[in-house]
Design an enzyme around this catalytic site. Structure first.
Site, mmCIF file in Angstrom:
data_model
loop_
_atom_site.group_PDB
_atom_site.id
_atom_site.type_symbol
_atom_site.label_atom_id
_atom_site.label_comp_id
_atom_site.label_asym_id
_atom_site.label_seq_id
_atom_site.Cartn_x
_atom_site.Cartn_y
_atom_site.Cartn_z
ATOM 1 N N GLU A 204 -20.055 -27.394 -2.637
ATOM 2 C CA GLU A 204 -18.664 -26.978 -2.690
ATOM 3 C C GLU A 204 -18.554 -25.481 -2.971
ATOM 4 O O GLU A 204 -19.525 -24.855 -3.412
ATOM 5 C CB GLU A 204 -17.943 -27.780 -3.789
ATOM 6 C CG GLU A 204 -17.988 -29.305 -3.595
ATOM 7 C CD GLU A 204 -17.049 -29.809 -2.502
ATOM 8 O OE1 GLU A 204 -16.596 -29.013 -1.655
ATOM 9 O OE2 GLU A 204 -16.760 -31.023 -2.491
ATOM 10 N N HIS B 294 -17.551 -26.312 2.808
ATOM 11 C CA HIS B 294 -18.762 -26.894 2.232
ATOM 12 C C HIS B 294 -19.736 -27.327 3.317
ATOM 13 O O HIS B 294 -19.340 -27.674 4.430
ATOM 14 C CB HIS B 294 -18.462 -28.014 1.223
ATOM 15 C CG HIS B 294 -18.041 -29.326 1.780
ATOM 16 N ND1 HIS B 294 -16.981 -30.047 1.267
ATOM 17 C CD2 HIS B 294 -18.538 -30.093 2.784
ATOM 18 C CE1 HIS B 294 -16.860 -31.177 1.931
ATOM 19 N NE2 HIS B 294 -17.789 -31.228 2.852
ATOM 20 N N ASP C 195 -26.990 -35.820 2.161
ATOM 21 C CA ASP C 195 -26.281 -36.196 0.943
ATOM 22 C C ASP C 195 -25.978 -37.687 0.879
ATOM 23 O O ASP C 195 -26.180 -38.423 1.859
ATOM 24 C CB ASP C 195 -24.980 -35.380 0.802
ATOM 25 C CG ASP C 195 -24.184 -35.298 2.108
ATOM 26 O OD1 ASP C 195 -24.440 -36.110 3.016
ATOM 27 O OD2 ASP C 195 -23.313 -34.421 2.215
ATOM 28 N N ASN D 16 -13.082 -26.836 3.364
ATOM 29 C CA ASN D 16 -13.197 -25.723 2.407
ATOM 30 C C ASN D 16 -14.496 -24.942 2.588
ATOM 31 O O ASN D 16 -14.865 -24.149 1.731
ATOM 32 C CB ASN D 16 -13.090 -26.253 0.970
ATOM 33 C CG ASN D 16 -14.192 -27.247 0.622
ATOM 34 O OD1 ASN D 16 -15.100 -27.482 1.426
ATOM 35 N ND2 ASN D 16 -14.124 -27.829 -0.562
HETATM 36 C C1 GLP Z 1 -18.445 -34.687 4.271
HETATM 37 C C2 GLP Z 1 -19.973 -34.509 4.354
HETATM 38 C C3 GLP Z 1 -20.340 -33.247 5.067
HETATM 39 C C4 GLP Z 1 -19.502 -33.108 6.322
HETATM 40 C C5 GLP Z 1 -18.054 -32.938 5.970
HETATM 41 C C6 GLP Z 1 -17.147 -32.829 7.188
HETATM 42 O O1 GLP Z 1 -17.879 -34.340 3.075
HETATM 43 N N1 GLP Z 1 -20.655 -34.541 3.113
HETATM 44 O O2 GLP Z 1 -21.726 -33.275 5.356
HETATM 45 O O3 GLP Z 1 -19.930 -32.011 7.066
HETATM 46 O O4 GLP Z 1 -17.629 -34.019 5.179
HETATM 47 O O5 GLP Z 1 -16.850 -34.093 7.677
HETATM 48 P P1 GLP Z 1 -16.225 -34.407 9.066
HETATM 49 O O6 GLP Z 1 -17.295 -34.144 10.061
HETATM 50 O O7 GLP Z 1 -15.838 -35.837 9.010
HETATM 51 O O8 GLP Z 1 -15.080 -33.497 9.215
#
Ligand code: GLP
Length: 243
Positions: A145, A140, A68, A138
């Site tokens: 989402e 995702h 992404d 959440n």
């Molecule tokens: C972001 C990314 C995800 C990631 C998530 C969790 O929103 N788009 O790919 O898995 O956050 O992030 P973190 O690893 O910092 O908790």
């Protein structure tokens, strides 16, 4: 059935995750990797850089596709996922820039749509060998989402408030957190031959509990992974506390 690897802490999870990737790269130097951003994969990337420096692996023929990218943030901005990937991995290994694929989300709305479709087409041709994932609070994955169809392909998404809240720590204020992103859809993620999801820390307790509860529902996007035949979930003690 998902395979769960339980590790003590973040560092141990990072080692376990990196080992899977390192071995896969060794076995298949032309491997196609699906990569993720966020704090969860940073330790894995550190270990992979070390394996590269130690001469164990080379990225010379490795291709990568990222999950992404934010809309409206330039590549040079240190909050872009383009910047993140170069800073944490690509700048430190021998990967060829032409083998790096990160959705670009620049220009007008219709230009962004076109970039989004082109990325989806590229993914369909590429066939990812291993996809690395974190998980949002959440549930995702990528930026899919809650409520996203499991049939969703790469698209421009409006970020959930929870996601913007979770990610605001990287910005000066909530107003600076982008409202949109381009993300691989759940369908693209499910097309990967293998999926490695890493979740650590107290913030992820709820998400990990739901993920491993075996209920499949679009209100918890990561639950789609129960329908995938090769998923490894790596969690630390903190994240596994509610199990
Ligand atoms: C972001 C990314 C995800 C990631 C998530 C969790 O929103 N788009 O790919 O898995 O956050 O992030 P973190 O690893 O910092 O908790």
């Amino acid at each position: 059935k998902m395979k769960v690897i339980r590790c003590k802490n973040y560092d141990e999870c990072s080692k376990a995750g990196a080992e899977i990737f390192s071995k896969a790269i060794e076995n298949n130097p032309n491997i196609i990797l699906g990569l993720a951003t966020g704090s969860s994969p940073i330790g894995i990337y550190k270990n992979l850089v070390k394996d590269y420096q130690d001469g164990k692996i080379s990225f010379k023929d490795v291709k990568t596709y990222n999950l992404d990218e934010y809309v409206g943030i330039s590549r040079e901005n240190d909050q872009s996922y383009y910047y993140f990937m170069h800073d944490n991995l690509f700048n430190h290994v021998d990967i060829k820039e032409q083998n790096v694929h990160i959705p670009s989300a620049r220009g007008t709305e219709s230009e962004i749509k076109a970039q989004c479709n082109a990325y989806n087409e590229a993914l369909k041709k590429a066939s990812i060998d291993i996809q690395l994932l974190g998980i949002g609070g959440n549930g995702h994955i990528g930026f899919n989402e809650p409520g996203t169809s499991f049939e969703q392909e790469t698209f421009v998404v409006t970020l959930a408030e929870r996601t913007r809240e979770d990610n605001k720590r990287f910005f000066n204020s909530i107003d600076e957190v982008p409202t949109h992103a381009i993300t691989m859809g759940i369908k693209n993620i499910m097309n990967a031959k293998k999926v490695v999801l890493v979740a650590t820390g107290a913030n992820k307790q709820e998400a990990v509990k739901k993920l491993l509860s075996n209920e499949i529902t679009t209100s918890f996007p990561a639950s789609a992974l129960h329908m995938h035949k090769d998923v490894v979930v790596i969690i630390d003690e903190e994240a596994g506390k509610m199990l």
